[in-house]
Design a protein around this motif. Structure first.
Motif, mmCIF file in Angstrom:
data_model
loop_
_atom_site.group_PDB
_atom_site.id
_atom_site.type_symbol
_atom_site.label_atom_id
_atom_site.label_comp_id
_atom_site.label_asym_id
_atom_site.label_seq_id
_atom_site.Cartn_x
_atom_site.Cartn_y
_atom_site.Cartn_z
ATOM 1 N N ALA A 182 30.065 48.565 45.890
ATOM 2 C CA ALA A 182 31.364 48.414 45.245
ATOM 3 C C ALA A 182 31.366 46.999 44.680
ATOM 4 O O ALA A 182 31.126 46.039 45.411
ATOM 5 C CB ALA A 182 32.494 48.605 46.243
ATOM 6 N N VAL A 183 31.577 46.900 43.373
ATOM 7 C CA VAL A 183 31.535 45.603 42.704
ATOM 8 C C VAL A 183 32.872 45.390 41.998
ATOM 9 O O VAL A 183 33.330 46.262 41.263
ATOM 10 C CB VAL A 183 30.386 45.524 41.677
ATOM 11 N N ARG A 184 33.485 44.250 42.244
ATOM 12 C CA ARG A 184 34.744 43.893 41.592
ATOM 13 C C ARG A 184 34.473 42.720 40.662
ATOM 14 O O ARG A 184 33.959 41.683 41.094
ATOM 15 C CB ARG A 184 35.806 43.524 42.617
ATOM 16 N N PHE A 185 34.806 42.918 39.379
ATOM 17 C CA PHE A 185 34.652 41.887 38.362
ATOM 18 C C PHE A 185 36.017 41.328 37.993
ATOM 19 O O PHE A 185 36.968 42.091 37.800
ATOM 20 C CB PHE A 185 34.003 42.459 37.093
ATOM 21 N N THR A 201 39.303 50.654 35.816
ATOM 22 C CA THR A 201 40.263 49.590 35.627
ATOM 23 C C THR A 201 41.133 49.561 36.878
ATOM 24 O O THR A 201 41.139 50.512 37.666
ATOM 25 C CB THR A 201 41.154 49.828 34.388
ATOM 26 N N VAL A 202 41.862 48.477 37.073
ATOM 27 C CA VAL A 202 42.745 48.335 38.227
ATOM 28 C C VAL A 202 44.181 48.307 37.695
ATOM 29 O O VAL A 202 44.533 47.428 36.904
ATOM 30 C CB VAL A 202 42.428 47.044 39.021
ATOM 31 N N THR A 203 44.973 49.258 38.116
ATOM 32 C CA THR A 203 46.348 49.355 37.654
ATOM 33 C C THR A 203 47.104 48.053 37.910
ATOM 34 O O THR A 203 47.095 47.531 39.021
ATOM 35 C CB THR A 203 47.062 50.529 38.360
ATOM 36 N N ARG A 224 37.910 44.844 36.957
ATOM 37 C CA ARG A 224 37.173 46.101 36.877
ATOM 38 C C ARG A 224 36.488 46.315 38.221
ATOM 39 O O ARG A 224 36.018 45.355 38.845
ATOM 40 C CB ARG A 224 36.095 46.054 35.778
ATOM 41 N N VAL A 225 36.426 47.567 38.636
ATOM 42 C CA VAL A 225 35.732 47.928 39.866
ATOM 43 C C VAL A 225 34.674 48.967 39.522
ATOM 44 O O VAL A 225 34.961 49.949 38.838
ATOM 45 C CB VAL A 225 36.712 48.491 40.920
#
Length: 107
Positions: A8-11, A46-48, A54-55
């Motif tokens: 799981a990568v969060r940018f 996308t993250v609401t 971005r995930v």
């Protein structure tokens, strides 16, 4: 039996770079679909309420498939080009326990 391996990568993107980053991601994912049979799932989100985040959820047949993914020309290009869009990122390495859509323990 090889165990699925995930990330799981969060940018966290720089302001104003979202569209260009998403375009780079789409180009990269096209190549992943076409050339990486060991990549079982590669989904970008996308993250609401947080337009600069971005995930990515990535699931590979096993750790060797992930290592093969990391050597691909399209992935190396993504890694190089993302620097202009990304402020920072976080990576979590995941070990599957159970789930739907793949076998974890041979059942």
């Amino acid at each position: 039996m090889p165990q699925p391996f995930g990330l799981a990568v969060r940018f966290f993107l720089r302001d104003g770079t979202e569209t260009a980053f998403d375009r780079l991601v789409e180009e990269t994912v096209e190549q992943i679909r076409a050339r990486e049979p060991g990549t079982l799932v590669y989904v970008t989100h996308t993250v609401t309420g947080r337009p600069n985040e971005r995930v990515f959820y990535e699931l590979y047949r096993d750790e060797a498939a992930f290592e093969e993914h990391e050597r691909q020309e399209h992935v190396l290009r993504f890694l190089e080009q993302r620097e202009q869009y990304v402020e920072r990122f976080e990576v979590d390495r995941l070990a599957a326990i159970t789930g739907k859509g793949y076998e974890v323990d041979g059942r």
